[in-house]
Design a protein around this motif. Structure first.
Motif, PDB file in Angstrom:
ATOM      1  N   SER A 282       0.831  -1.204   0.000  1.00 10.13           N
ATOM      2  CA  SER A 282       0.000   0.000   0.000  1.00 10.13           C
ATOM      3  C   SER A 282       0.864   1.252   0.000  1.00 10.13           C
ATOM      4  O   SER A 282       0.362   2.352  -0.157  1.00 10.13           O
ATOM      5  N   ILE A 283       2.171   1.081   0.193  1.00  8.62           N
ATOM      6  CA  ILE A 283       3.089   2.223   0.173  1.00  8.62           C
ATOM      7  C   ILE A 283       4.055   2.037  -1.001  1.00  8.62           C
ATOM      8  O   ILE A 283       4.794   1.047  -1.064  1.00  8.62           O
ATOM      9  N   THR A 284       4.030   2.973  -1.936  1.00  6.61           N
ATOM     10  CA  THR A 284       4.804   2.806  -3.166  1.00  6.61           C
ATOM     11  C   THR A 284       6.293   2.596  -2.889  1.00  6.61           C
ATOM     12  O   THR A 284       6.926   1.727  -3.492  1.00  6.61           O
ATOM     13  N   SER A 285       6.851   3.365  -1.959  1.00  9.32           N
ATOM     14  CA  SER A 285       8.295   3.233  -1.705  1.00  9.32           C
ATOM     15  C   SER A 285       8.614   1.855  -1.125  1.00  9.32           C
ATOM     16  O   SER A 285       9.660   1.270  -1.424  1.00  9.32           O
ATOM     17  N   ALA A 286       7.713   1.321  -0.314  1.00 11.89           N
ATOM     18  CA  ALA A 286       7.943  -0.009   0.264  1.00 11.89           C
ATOM     19  C   ALA A 286       7.850  -1.083  -0.815  1.00 11.89           C
ATOM     20  O   ALA A 286       8.580  -2.086  -0.787  1.00 11.89           O
ATOM     21  N   CYS A 287       6.982  -0.852  -1.786  1.00 10.40           N
ATOM     22  CA  CYS A 287       6.866  -1.785  -2.910  1.00 10.40           C
ATOM     23  C   CYS A 287       8.169  -1.782  -3.708  1.00 10.40           C
ATOM     24  O   CYS A 287       8.707  -2.833  -4.068  1.00 10.40           O
ATOM     25  N   ASN A 288       8.682  -0.576  -3.966  1.00  6.94           N
ATOM     26  CA  ASN A 288       9.943  -0.477  -4.704  1.00  6.94           C
ATOM     27  C   ASN A 288      11.079  -1.144  -3.933  1.00  6.94           C
ATOM     28  O   ASN A 288      11.967  -1.766  -4.528  1.00  6.94           O
ATOM     29  N   ALA A 289      11.054  -1.030  -2.614  1.00  2.00           N
ATOM     30  CA  ALA A 289      12.126  -1.604  -1.794  1.00  2.00           C
ATOM     31  C   ALA A 289      12.125  -3.131  -1.865  1.00  2.00           C
ATOM     32  O   ALA A 289      13.181  -3.754  -2.020  1.00  2.00           O
ATOM     33  N   ILE A 290      10.952  -3.753  -1.772  1.00  2.33           N
ATOM     34  CA  ILE A 290      10.915  -5.224  -1.816  1.00  2.33           C
ATOM     35  C   ILE A 290      11.230  -5.720  -3.221  1.00  2.33           C
ATOM     36  O   ILE A 290      11.852  -6.767  -3.406  1.00  2.33           O
ATOM     37  N   ALA A 291      10.861  -4.934  -4.237  1.00  2.00           N
ATOM     38  CA  ALA A 291      11.207  -5.307  -5.614  1.00  2.00           C
ATOM     39  C   ALA A 291      12.721  -5.244  -5.809  1.00  2.00           C
ATOM     40  O   ALA A 291      13.320  -6.117  -6.446  1.00  2.00           O
ATOM     41  N   ALA A 292      13.351  -4.233  -5.220  1.00  6.49           N
ATOM     42  CA  ALA A 292      14.809  -4.106  -5.318  1.00  6.49           C
ATOM     43  C   ALA A 292      15.497  -5.245  -4.567  1.00  6.49           C
ATOM     44  O   ALA A 292      16.479  -5.818  -5.045  1.00  6.49           O
ATOM     45  N   LYS A 293      14.954  -5.596  -3.422  1.00  7.74           N
ATOM     46  CA  LYS A 293      15.548  -6.670  -2.624  1.00  7.74           C
ATOM     47  C   LYS A 293      15.504  -7.997  -3.409  1.00  7.74           C
ATOM     48  O   LYS A 293      16.473  -8.758  -3.415  1.00  7.74           O
ATOM     49  N   THR A 294      14.382  -8.230  -4.065  1.00 12.48           N
ATOM     50  CA  THR A 294      14.243  -9.446  -4.859  1.00 12.48           C
ATOM     51  C   THR A 294      15.248  -9.451  -6.013  1.00 12.48           C
ATOM     52  O   THR A 294      15.936 -10.445  -6.257  1.00 12.48           O
ATOM     53  N   ALA A 295      15.338  -8.327  -6.706  1.00  8.67           N
ATOM     54  CA  ALA A 295      16.288  -8.227  -7.814  1.00  8.67           C
ATOM     55  C   ALA A 295      17.718  -8.420  -7.310  1.00  8.67           C
ATOM     56  O   ALA A 295      18.551  -9.032  -7.983  1.00  8.67           O
ATOM     57  N   ALA A 296      17.996  -7.902  -6.108  1.00 14.19           N
ATOM     58  CA  ALA A 296      19.352  -8.000  -5.545  1.00 14.19           C
ATOM     59  C   ALA A 296      19.751  -9.459  -5.335  1.00 14.19           C
ATOM     60  O   ALA A 296      20.885  -9.853  -5.597  1.00 14.19           O
ATOM     61  N   VAL A 297      18.797 -10.263  -4.868  1.00 10.19           N
ATOM     62  CA  VAL A 297      19.091 -11.684  -4.663  1.00 10.19           C
ATOM     63  C   VAL A 297      19.514 -12.326  -5.981  1.00 10.19           C
ATOM     64  O   VAL A 297      20.498 -13.071  -6.044  1.00 10.19           O
ATOM     65  N   PHE A 298      18.781 -12.012  -7.037  1.00 12.62           N
ATOM     66  CA  PHE A 298      19.094 -12.629  -8.328  1.00 12.62           C
ATOM     67  C   PHE A 298      20.354 -12.029  -8.949  1.00 12.62           C
ATOM     68  O   PHE A 298      21.067 -12.704  -9.682  1.00 12.62           O
ATOM     69  N   GLU A 299      20.619 -10.753  -8.632  1.00  6.38           N
ATOM     70  CA  GLU A 299      21.865 -10.149  -9.115  1.00  6.38           C
ATOM     71  C   GLU A 299      23.071 -10.879  -8.515  1.00  6.38           C
ATOM     72  O   GLU A 299      24.060 -11.140  -9.197  1.00  6.38           O
ATOM     73  N   LEU A 300      22.972 -11.243  -7.245  1.00 11.67           N
ATOM     74  CA  LEU A 300      24.058 -11.994  -6.600  1.00 11.67           C
ATOM     75  C   LEU A 300      24.311 -13.316  -7.323  1.00 11.67           C
ATOM     76  O   LEU A 300      25.422 -13.840  -7.318  1.00 11.67           O
ATOM     77  N   ALA A 301      23.245 -13.854  -7.931  1.00 10.82           N
ATOM     78  CA  ALA A 301      23.377 -15.127  -8.648  1.00 10.82           C
ATOM     79  C   ALA A 301      23.859 -14.913 -10.089  1.00 10.82           C
ATOM     80  O   ALA A 301      24.009 -15.878 -10.835  1.00 10.82           O
ATOM     81  N   GLY A 302      24.059 -13.657 -10.482  1.00 11.77           N
ATOM     82  CA  GLY A 302      24.540 -13.384 -11.836  1.00 11.77           C
ATOM     83  C   GLY A 302      23.427 -13.076 -12.821  1.00 11.77           C
ATOM     84  O   GLY A 302      23.656 -12.974 -14.028  1.00 11.77           O
TER      85      GLY A 302
END
Ligand SMILES: [Zn+2]
Length: 472
Positions: free
Chosen positions: A356-376
């Motif tokens: 319900s909070i746009t910035s929090a949505c962006n944060a969890i999306a970034a966190k998810t992307a970060a996990v996959f970035e670590l995997a290459g």
């Protein structure tokens, strides 16, 4: 207006194909329906439809009321079920007071909303001008609402008929975004003498990644990764495929591995399955595990990339991430590990995030992307949609609550929803639009077994009729 009449219209709608992205037949049907009744209708370039009915005599000064539903439906079926979504009618039964499709989705989300609109348009109830809006591709990114021109309708008050708990009035929704992560990998020959084994988890309940994300149901993709990550037997990964739509919790996942010890691996998988059945015995009582030797091309994902993919799928956040501090019981932020597919040197992972909070949505999306970035992997975010912030002073909310109390002698619950509604997008184009969302009770939407409670439909119809006739 009788609930039977709405049900009959809905039954007709279940015969019309309307998978998201392929709404041509339902769009044409709606326009034809309006033409046959001499009602004003239009279609915009993307396929959104408006059908309007002029004000009744004496109601000319009542403000225009917009009613809205979406044309498309989520098309999911159980594995092994024959169903051609491009032409087959939906098979449903009426059972114990519910209308239910056992093998596929029912499409009451949101076909029942369309049916309610059409029944109103057809009725001779005394109302002001009604504008009924039918959007396309709500389920796959709200493309219709997103593309709608700001002058498409003229009303300043909108009732969205796309929520699924009768007796609850929704005045806010979550925004969201999808994230796709792609890991490119090289292929290698399977080890000499190794046997191909397919292991499979199925029978998860699944459900909607917004409404059901707090039900602690199994995510079969994540659990498959968990097994592979900790598997005590050496193997090389040939493929992993599971999940489907971005907004559905993954119900099935299969992997093909090459191993020189297929029996030991199958035994470990069975033991893992027993653990999982115990962990999820209440939420997912039909979880099933299967391993069998199979004929697979002797090609595997290079070891390092496979290991990175498995680790990322295992570590990727999934489920409720934060609860609201304002509204007790409301999931504020969540993420869904929706699907993984490997083919042609690429692993594609689909996840979706809501808040319900746009910035929090962006944060969890970034966190998810970060996990996959670590995997290459590289990630992209797409199809973002805005949330809808609750307005407790809304006029239409007052009308709906008063009507409900008058009819049923009790207060409806007033809530926000942890799912996207098109209302957020409308608000961007029609600033100041006063909105509410309600509907009859649906269960299991977006998964086979979706059902509509008929008693709730009756109350919903009474309430809707009272609201549109008393609105001023
Ligand atoms: Zn819907």
């Amino acid at each position: 207006m009788e609930s039977k009449q709405i049900l009959d219209i809905f039954k007709e709608i279940t015969r019309i194909p309307r998978e998201s992205g392929s709404e041509e037949q339902i769009t044409a049907w709606l326009l034809d329906w309006a033409a046959q009744r001499g009602l004003e209708a239009k279609r915009d370039a993307i396929g959104n439809v408006l059908i309007a009915k002029p004000a009744s005599k004496g109601k000319e000064n009542v403000p225009v009321l917009v009613l809205q539903a979406h044309q498309d439906m989520v098309c999911e079926k159980n594995e092994g079920v024959q169903h051609d979504w491009a032409k087959d009618p939906i098979n449903y039964v009426i059972e114990d007071g519910w209308m239910i499709a056992h093998d596929t989705t029912l499409g009451a989300d949101d076909g029942i909303g369309i049916a309610a609109c059409l029944a109103l348009l057809e009725s001779d109830l005394p109302t002001g001008r009604l504008e009924c809006i039918f959007t396309i591709s709500e389920e796959t990114g709200m493309d219709g609402a997103e593309a709608m021109a700001s002058g498409f309708f003229t009303g300043k008050t909108l009732i969205n008929l796309d929520s699924e708990d009768e007796g609850e009035m929704f005045i806010g929704c979550a925004g969201g975004v999808n994230t796709e992560s792609v890991l490119e990998y090289g292929s290698v020959a399977a080890p000499k003498g190794a046997k191909a084994l397919q292991i499979r988890i199925s029978g998860g309940i699944g459900g909607h990644s917004g409404d059901d994300i707090n039900k602690e149901r199994v995510n079969t993709v994540q659990q498959m990764a968990r097994f592979l990550y900790s598997c005590p037997v050496d193997f090389e990964l040939a493929s992993i495929n599971g999940g489907g739509k971005h907004n559905a919790i993954a119900r099935e996942c299969a992997a093909v591995v090459f191993t020189s010890a297929p029996e030991a691996l199958a035994k470990a998988f069975a033991a893992f399955g027993a653990d999982l059945q115990a962990e999820y015995r209440l939420s997912d009582p039909s979880l099933a595990f299967e391993s069998k030797e199979c004929a697979a091309e002797g090609i595997c994902i290079e070891h390092k990339a496979a290991r990175a993919l498995i680790a990322a799928l295992c570590a990727c956040p999934h489920g409720v991430y934060a609860m609201s501090q304002d509204i007790p019981g409301l999931v504020e932020t969540s993420t869904n590990l929706a699907a993984v597919h490997t083919a042609a040197g690429k692993a594609v992972v689909l996840t979706s995030q809501r808040s319900s909070i746009t910035s929090a949505c962006n944060a969890i999306a970034a966190k998810t992307a970060a996990v996959f970035e670590l995997a290459g992997a590289t990630s992209r975010h797409f199809s973002p949609y805005p949330g809808w912030k609750p307005n407790v002073d809304s006029h239409i909310l007052k009308v709906c609550v008063e009507s409900y109390k008058r009819l049923f002698g009790c207060e409806p619950a007033v809530k926000a929803i942890h799912a996207g509604l098109e209302c957020g997008l409308f608000l961007e184009k029609f600033p100041g639009l006063d909105m509410i969302s309600f509907g009859p009770t649906l269960r299991g939407v977006h998964a086979p077994g979706e059902k509509l409670e008929l008693a709730s439909l009756e109350r919903f119809v009474k309430h809707l009729e009272d609201v549109v006739t008393s609105f001023n």
